[in-house]
Design a protein around this motif. Structure first.
Motif, PDB file in Angstrom:
ATOM      1  N   UNK A 152       0.852  -1.193   0.000  1.00  0.00           N
ATOM      2  CA  UNK A 152       0.000   0.000   0.000  1.00  0.00           C
ATOM      3  C   UNK A 152       0.885   1.239   0.000  1.00  0.00           C
ATOM      4  N   UNK A 153       0.966   1.955  -1.117  1.00  0.00           N
ATOM      5  CA  UNK A 153       1.666   3.241  -1.099  1.00  0.00           C
ATOM      6  C   UNK A 153       0.739   4.322  -0.561  1.00  0.00           C
ATOM      7  N   UNK A 154       1.299   5.276   0.146  1.00  0.00           N
ATOM      8  CA  UNK A 154       0.487   6.384   0.638  1.00  0.00           C
ATOM      9  C   UNK A 154       1.328   7.639   0.763  1.00  0.00           C
ATOM     10  N   UNK A 155       0.726   8.764   0.475  1.00  0.00           N
ATOM     11  CA  UNK A 155       1.337  10.037   0.835  1.00  0.00           C
ATOM     12  C   UNK A 155       1.052  10.291   2.311  1.00  0.00           C
ATOM     13  N   UNK A 156       1.624  11.382   2.830  1.00  0.00           N
ATOM     14  CA  UNK A 156       1.500  11.655   4.252  1.00  0.00           C
ATOM     15  C   UNK A 156       0.267  12.482   4.604  1.00  0.00           C
ATOM     16  N   UNK A 157      -0.524  12.894   3.607  1.00  0.00           N
ATOM     17  CA  UNK A 157      -1.703  13.704   3.894  1.00  0.00           C
ATOM     18  C   UNK A 157      -2.841  12.836   4.425  1.00  0.00           C
ATOM     19  N   UNK A 158      -3.796  13.468   5.075  1.00  0.00           N
ATOM     20  CA  UNK A 158      -4.885  12.741   5.729  1.00  0.00           C
ATOM     21  C   UNK A 158      -5.740  11.959   4.740  1.00  0.00           C
ATOM     22  N   UNK A 159      -5.999  12.551   3.559  1.00  0.00           N
ATOM     23  CA  UNK A 159      -6.847  11.863   2.586  1.00  0.00           C
ATOM     24  C   UNK A 159      -6.204  10.559   2.119  1.00  0.00           C
ATOM     25  N   UNK A 160      -4.893  10.575   1.885  1.00  0.00           N
ATOM     26  CA  UNK A 160      -4.199   9.359   1.460  1.00  0.00           C
ATOM     27  C   UNK A 160      -4.201   8.315   2.564  1.00  0.00           C
ATOM     28  N   UNK A 161      -4.004   8.765   3.804  1.00  0.00           N
ATOM     29  CA  UNK A 161      -4.031   7.832   4.930  1.00  0.00           C
ATOM     30  C   UNK A 161      -5.424   7.254   5.138  1.00  0.00           C
ATOM     31  N   UNK A 162      -6.463   8.056   4.845  1.00  0.00           N
ATOM     32  CA  UNK A 162      -7.829   7.525   4.890  1.00  0.00           C
ATOM     33  C   UNK A 162      -8.011   6.443   3.827  1.00  0.00           C
ATOM     34  N   UNK A 163      -7.422   6.659   2.639  1.00  0.00           N
ATOM     35  CA  UNK A 163      -7.485   5.647   1.584  1.00  0.00           C
ATOM     36  C   UNK A 163      -6.810   4.361   2.000  1.00  0.00           C
ATOM     37  N   UNK A 164      -5.733   4.480   2.765  1.00  0.00           N
ATOM     38  CA  UNK A 164      -5.042   3.300   3.292  1.00  0.00           C
ATOM     39  C   UNK A 164      -5.973   2.499   4.198  1.00  0.00           C
ATOM     40  N   UNK A 165      -6.703   3.186   5.061  1.00  0.00           N
ATOM     41  CA  UNK A 165      -7.618   2.503   5.970  1.00  0.00           C
ATOM     42  C   UNK A 165      -8.734   1.811   5.195  1.00  0.00           C
ATOM     43  N   UNK A 166      -9.239   2.454   4.144  1.00  0.00           N
ATOM     44  CA  UNK A 166     -10.269   1.825   3.318  1.00  0.00           C
ATOM     45  C   UNK A 166      -9.766   0.507   2.733  1.00  0.00           C
ATOM     46  N   UNK A 167      -8.527   0.524   2.247  1.00  0.00           N
ATOM     47  CA  UNK A 167      -7.953  -0.699   1.681  1.00  0.00           C
ATOM     48  C   UNK A 167      -7.735  -1.741   2.761  1.00  0.00           C
ATOM     49  N   UNK A 168      -7.284  -1.316   3.936  1.00  0.00           N
ATOM     50  CA  UNK A 168      -7.076  -2.261   5.029  1.00  0.00           C
ATOM     51  C   UNK A 168      -8.374  -2.968   5.396  1.00  0.00           C
ATOM     52  N   UNK A 169      -9.479  -2.231   5.397  1.00  0.00           N
ATOM     53  CA  UNK A 169     -10.776  -2.846   5.697  1.00  0.00           C
ATOM     54  C   UNK A 169     -11.195  -3.823   4.605  1.00  0.00           C
ATOM     55  N   UNK A 170     -10.974  -3.431   3.333  1.00  0.00           N
ATOM     56  CA  UNK A 170     -11.300  -4.334   2.231  1.00  0.00           C
ATOM     57  C   UNK A 170     -10.410  -5.572   2.270  1.00  0.00           C
ATOM     58  N   UNK A 171      -9.130  -5.371   2.589  1.00  0.00           N
ATOM     59  CA  UNK A 171      -8.177  -6.473   2.727  1.00  0.00           C
ATOM     60  C   UNK A 171      -8.690  -7.490   3.750  1.00  0.00           C
ATOM     61  N   UNK A 172      -9.139  -6.994   4.902  1.00  0.00           N
ATOM     62  CA  UNK A 172      -9.650  -7.892   5.947  1.00  0.00           C
ATOM     63  C   UNK A 172     -10.874  -8.654   5.471  1.00  0.00           C
ATOM     64  N   UNK A 173     -11.743  -7.987   4.722  1.00  0.00           N
ATOM     65  CA  UNK A 173     -12.945  -8.633   4.210  1.00  0.00           C
ATOM     66  C   UNK A 173     -12.606  -9.726   3.204  1.00  0.00           C
TER      67      UNK A 173
END
Length: 309
Positions: A152-173
């Motif tokens: 998971x690549x991410x920039x340091x801004x909040x929106x990118x980190x939110x995108x990381x969390x979305x992927x983490x949730x999908x990953x778990x599913x």
């Protein structure tokens, strides 16, 4: 899942997915690994990074669309670089999941459609990298159902980190429902400014807190170096290729200076073939980042006893 497949994914665009896919794929291919890149993004930007859009080789995702929706044998673009083949993306990729659902296909058969299309090719490759789209949950799910590993690549801004969390949730599913063998290989901080250490450290802390494991963050960061990044897209070259071209151009400049000193003529002298292209001098810095990331990724795969090692 395909054992050698890595999904490069984030829920937000502009976080470095395509750049990382292209440059890691190019480096592993240059090291002798048979590598396949799969562009699952409807924008098809992988073709811009690798230069095959300009040569007209891209099919806009037609080969992938046909393989997934009709069972046609998938034939990638061969030898985009030595040892590097590509399944092109484009507009038709976005229609792929919708086409499957519209025909009454449901559930796991949709999620595993990409895996099933790639499976006959997989034995020909040491490494398969999937460049995943942002914001298309169906395509992201297909990628995660295919991959053994996730980066998971991410920039340091909040929106990118939110995108990381979305992927983490999908990953778990996906791990629970479709692909129990999938593993999160790590998170890469992308486009980090040279003077942004506090921002990078805060992003590392945020990722470690949200994922529950600080070791999941790669040590390597891809720096924000705009000049060579623009050169790469403009020329359809990878960062290490721009670095090599820069070295060649420096050599030509040196030859020109020596020739000018020896010459008594007033006419300007030019490099053979117009090779000087004003390439950004910071290309070696960015190339070094990608080399370090490739080495760190290889080390993490080796720890898991997978190729390339």
């Amino acid at each position: 899942m395909l054992n050698q497949a890595i999904a490069v994914i984030n829920g937000k665009g502009g976080t470095g997915k395509t750049s990382i896919t292209a440059n890691l794929g190019g480096l592993f291919a240059a090291a002798g690994y048979r590598t396949l890149l799969v562009d699952m993004d409807p924008q098809g930007n992988l073709g811009r990074d690798l230069g095959y859009l300009e040569t007209g080789r891209s099919d806009g995702g037609r080969a992938l669309f046909n393989a997934v929706t009709t069972g046609t044998q998938l034939v990638p673009l061969r030898e985009v670089r030595a040892n590097l083949d590509v399944v092109a993306g484009g507009d038709l990729v976005e229609d792929m999941a919708a086409a499957l659902y519209s025909r009454g296909t449901r559930g796991q058969s949709v999620a595993t459609a990409i895996r099933d299309a790639l499976a006959p090719l997989a034995r020909d490759y040491d490494l398969i990298l999937l460049d995943c789209p942002p914001g298309n949950r169906a395509l992201q799910q297909m990628a995660l159902a295919t991959a053994h590993f996730v980066v998971i690549p991410t920039k340091a801004d909040d929106a990118s980190l939110d995108g990381l969390i979305q992927v983490a949730n999908l990953f778990a599913s996906v791990r629970t429902e479709i692909n129990p063998g999938i593993e999160l290989l790590g998170v890469v901080l992308f486009s980090i400014g040279a003077r942004s250490r506090k921002i990078a450290l805060r992003a590392r802390s945020t990722v470690a807190r949200d994922l529950g494991d600080p070791d999941l963050v790669f040590d390597t960061e891809i720096r924000l170096v705009e000049g060579p990044a623009q050169d790469c897209r403009r020329l359809g070259k990878l960062v290490h290729e721009v670095e090599e071209q820069l070295g060649h151009d420096r050599s030509l400049r040196f030859q020109m200076l020596r020739a000018a000193r020896r010459s008594r003529k007033d006419e300007p002298r030019h490099a053979p073939g117009g090779a000087l292209q004003g390439l950004a001098e910071s290309a070696p810095q960015l190339a070094a980042d990608y080399h370090r990331l490739a080495e760190e990724l290889s080390g993490r795969l080796q720890l898991k006893s997978k190729v390339p090692a």
